[in-house]
Write a protein that holds these residues in place. Structure first.
Motif, PDB file in Angstrom:
ATOM      1  N   TYR A  39       0.823  -1.213   0.000  1.00 54.51           N
ATOM      2  CA  TYR A  39       0.000   0.000   0.000  1.00 54.51           C
ATOM      3  C   TYR A  39       0.860   1.269   0.000  1.00 54.51           C
ATOM      4  O   TYR A  39       0.472   2.299   0.534  1.00 54.51           O
ATOM      5  N   GLY A  40       2.044   1.192  -0.592  1.00 57.47           N
ATOM      6  CA  GLY A  40       2.852   2.384  -0.780  1.00 57.47           C
ATOM      7  C   GLY A  40       3.692   2.796   0.408  1.00 57.47           C
ATOM      8  O   GLY A  40       4.136   3.947   0.480  1.00 57.47           O
ATOM      9  N   TYR A  41       3.931   1.880   1.360  1.00 63.51           N
ATOM     10  CA  TYR A  41       4.762   2.203   2.518  1.00 63.51           C
ATOM     11  C   TYR A  41       6.215   1.749   2.326  1.00 63.51           C
ATOM     12  O   TYR A  41       6.962   1.638   3.287  1.00 63.51           O
ATOM     13  N   GLY A  42       6.595   1.485   1.096  1.00 64.27           N
ATOM     14  CA  GLY A  42       7.963   1.061   0.859  1.00 64.27           C
ATOM     15  C   GLY A  42       8.152  -0.412   1.162  1.00 64.27           C
ATOM     16  O   GLY A  42       7.205  -1.172   1.342  1.00 64.27           O
ATOM     17  N   LYS A  43       9.411  -0.825   1.231  1.00 65.76           N
ATOM     18  CA  LYS A  43       9.730  -2.228   1.470  1.00 65.76           C
ATOM     19  C   LYS A  43       9.689  -2.530   2.967  1.00 65.76           C
ATOM     20  O   LYS A  43      10.699  -2.513   3.656  1.00 65.76           O
ATOM     21  N   ILE A  44       8.481  -2.795   3.440  1.00 61.69           N
ATOM     22  CA  ILE A  44       8.284  -3.103   4.861  1.00 61.69           C
ATOM     23  C   ILE A  44       7.980  -4.590   5.002  1.00 61.69           C
ATOM     24  O   ILE A  44       7.134  -5.139   4.282  1.00 61.69           O
ATOM     25  N   ASP A  45       8.669  -5.239   5.905  1.00 63.71           N
ATOM     26  CA  ASP A  45       8.369  -6.630   6.217  1.00 63.71           C
ATOM     27  C   ASP A  45       8.517  -6.823   7.732  1.00 63.71           C
ATOM     28  O   ASP A  45       8.694  -5.860   8.485  1.00 63.71           O
ATOM     29  N   ASN A  46       8.436  -8.066   8.156  1.00 62.75           N
ATOM     30  CA  ASN A  46       8.474  -8.343   9.595  1.00 62.75           C
ATOM     31  C   ASN A  46       9.772  -7.892  10.253  1.00 62.75           C
ATOM     32  O   ASN A  46       9.803  -7.595  11.450  1.00 62.75           O
ATOM     33  N   SER A  47      10.848  -7.839   9.477  1.00 66.13           N
ATOM     34  CA  SER A  47      12.125  -7.439  10.056  1.00 66.13           C
ATOM     35  C   SER A  47      12.156  -5.958  10.426  1.00 66.13           C
ATOM     36  O   SER A  47      13.022  -5.520  11.180  1.00 66.13           O
ATOM     37  N   CYS A  48      11.204  -5.181   9.893  1.00 69.69           N
ATOM     38  CA  CYS A  48      11.147  -3.745  10.188  1.00 69.69           C
ATOM     39  C   CYS A  48      10.387  -3.460  11.481  1.00 69.69           C
ATOM     40  O   CYS A  48      10.367  -2.324  11.951  1.00 69.69           O
TER      41      CYS A  48
END
Length: 444
Positions: A209-218
């Motif tokens: 949804y346009g929040y960049g490369k966000i995953d669980n590690s963030c």
């Protein structure tokens, strides 16, 4: 005509108003009035999903006024501030708009039979700084506040990550750890555990949804529990299974950790450690509202809960009932009825039948709590729990899809109590359709 007033439109109060509306209100045998401070109802166990945006309460919330019109009772919006047992009325506080302008003056609502179902709220145990720096999840408004802060943190994190210069420009408001969004949750009961898992589901979706490369590690979630295990009310093997699943997601689970203070930087533990956090949630313990102290001498315990007899009538007034989290009833084993949704549902059923019996001068039923087990949803990742409780010689542990199906069924049972089977089926159908035409997350 007898006047029945129910204060509190939570799971128990709304189910009771619906039942009595059908039995008495529609047939003009009694006047049934529901009072609540809000205009809409949302099942409280869903608040953690509202907080993370995985549930849109604008779609799932139920209008009290519309429901009252369709089910034979009336609705009054307001917050109870006092009651008079002699005059048999409850006092509702004035209602003002967002600008402080008076909309509705203080009112007194007369009753012949009163049911108090005002629920509970989080207990901060007077811990320093908690009220100022932590968010509670006792209402949709608080859940919205959490969601807005959470989305702001993820937005700031994604911008800092994609624009290195932005970090220097925003040194006035740095993240605790610029490499993570740090969220701390105090209290590892069902709310704390479910919220922890749901946050990782949120992080998983935000990237699309346009929040960049966000995953669980963030995301770094710290779950703090003063006791020696999470989900203290559940059997050890279920607690251990949930603990394992949370750790797999990346949750930093800390048991035997007591919080002594909350401040702008994070949480302070009894051992002197600081748990850094950008956003803090307090979900440890419950107590009833202090307003019960204004209930004309009714007996209350140290948690402000109203003492009730086995018939759910208050100990000092047979015309006043209390159900749900605000009621204190000791079971035969000496343990209090737990503040859970299934207890409120069972109390509403018994209370409704006892009010009918009271009006007809018939013997009333004794309330007995049946523990049908407990389930904890770890978002889309897993569901663990036990079924049947004391209905069998022990409990049956369930996990995975079966547990998830039963967990969802608990909410469907609440909907059936309010709408009936046919309308609940239609609600489920609409929900399936919305999965295709609406975003998977609420982002505003």
């Amino acid at each position: 005509m007898q006047k029945i007033v129910i204060v509190g439109g939570g799971a128990g109060g709304l189910e009771l108003a619906t039942f009595l509306g059908h039995k008495l209100g529609r047939k003009k045998k009694a006047s049934v009035t529901l009072v609540d401070r809000n205009q809409t109802h949302l099942w409280k166990p869903l608040l953690h999903e509202v907080a993370t945006g995985s549930l849109d309460d604008g779609v799932d919330a139920l209008s009290y006024r519309a429901h009252a019109k369709n089910h034979g009772f009336s609705f009054q919006q307001g917050s109870i501030t006092a009651l008079s047992r002699e005059k048999r009325n409850v006092t509702l506080a004035p209602i003002c708009d967002d600008n402080g302008d008076l909309l509705v003056s203080e009112r007194k609502i007369p009753y012949d039979i009163l049911v108090l179902a005002i629920g509970s709220k989080s207990n901060d145990f007077n811990t320093k700084g908690v009220a100022e720096h932590c968010i509670f999840l006792d209402s949709p408004e608080q859940a919205h506040r959490f969601q807005h802060k959470m989305l702001g943190l993820f937005l700031k994190f994604s911008e800092n990550r994609t624009s290195p210069d932005m970090v220097q420009l925003e040194q006035k408001l740095p993240l605790v750890d610029p490499n993570n969004v740090n969220i701390a949750i105090v209290g590892a009961g069902a709310t704390g555990v479910e919220l922890s898992a749901e946050l990782y589901n949120t992080a998983k979706h935000l990237s699309s949804y346009g929040y960049g490369k966000i995953d669980n590690s963030c995301l770094k979630v710290t779950l703090v529990e003063a006791g020696n295990k999470i989900l203290p009310a559940l059997p050890d093997h279920i607690s251990a299974a949930a603990h394992y699943e949370l750790q797999k997601l990346g949750v930093d689970v800390r048991t035997n950790t007591m919080i002594t203070e909350a401040n702008a930087a994070g949480l302070q533990t009894k051992s002197g450690e600081t748990i850094p956090a950008d956003l803090m949630v307090w979900a440890a313990g419950i107590r009833a509202s202090d307003v019960t102290q204004q209930f004309d001498g009714l007996e209350v315990n140290r948690l402000n809960q109203l003492a009730v007899k086995e018939t759910l009538q208050t100990t000092l007034d047979e015309h006043i009932f209390a159900i749900g989290d605000c009621a204190s009833l000791l079971q035969k084993d000496g343990k209090p009825v737990p503040p859970r949704a299934q207890a409120a549902h069972q109390m509403a059923t018994t209370c409704g039948k006892n009010i009918l019996a009271l009006l007809e001068n018939k013997p009333m039923r004794i309330f007995t709590y049946y523990d049908h087990g407990s389930l904890v949803s770890l978002s889309k990742f897993s569901t663990v729990g036990s079924l049947m409780g004391n209905l069998m010689k022990g409990s049956m542990t369930v996990e995975g899809r079966i547990a998830r199906f039963v967990y969802v069924s608990l909410y469907r049972m609440h909907q059936v109590a309010l709408h009936g089977c046919f309308k609940t089926g239609l609600i489920m159908l609409v929900g399936r359709i919305n999965r295709f035409i609406r975003p998977s997350m609420k982002l505003h």
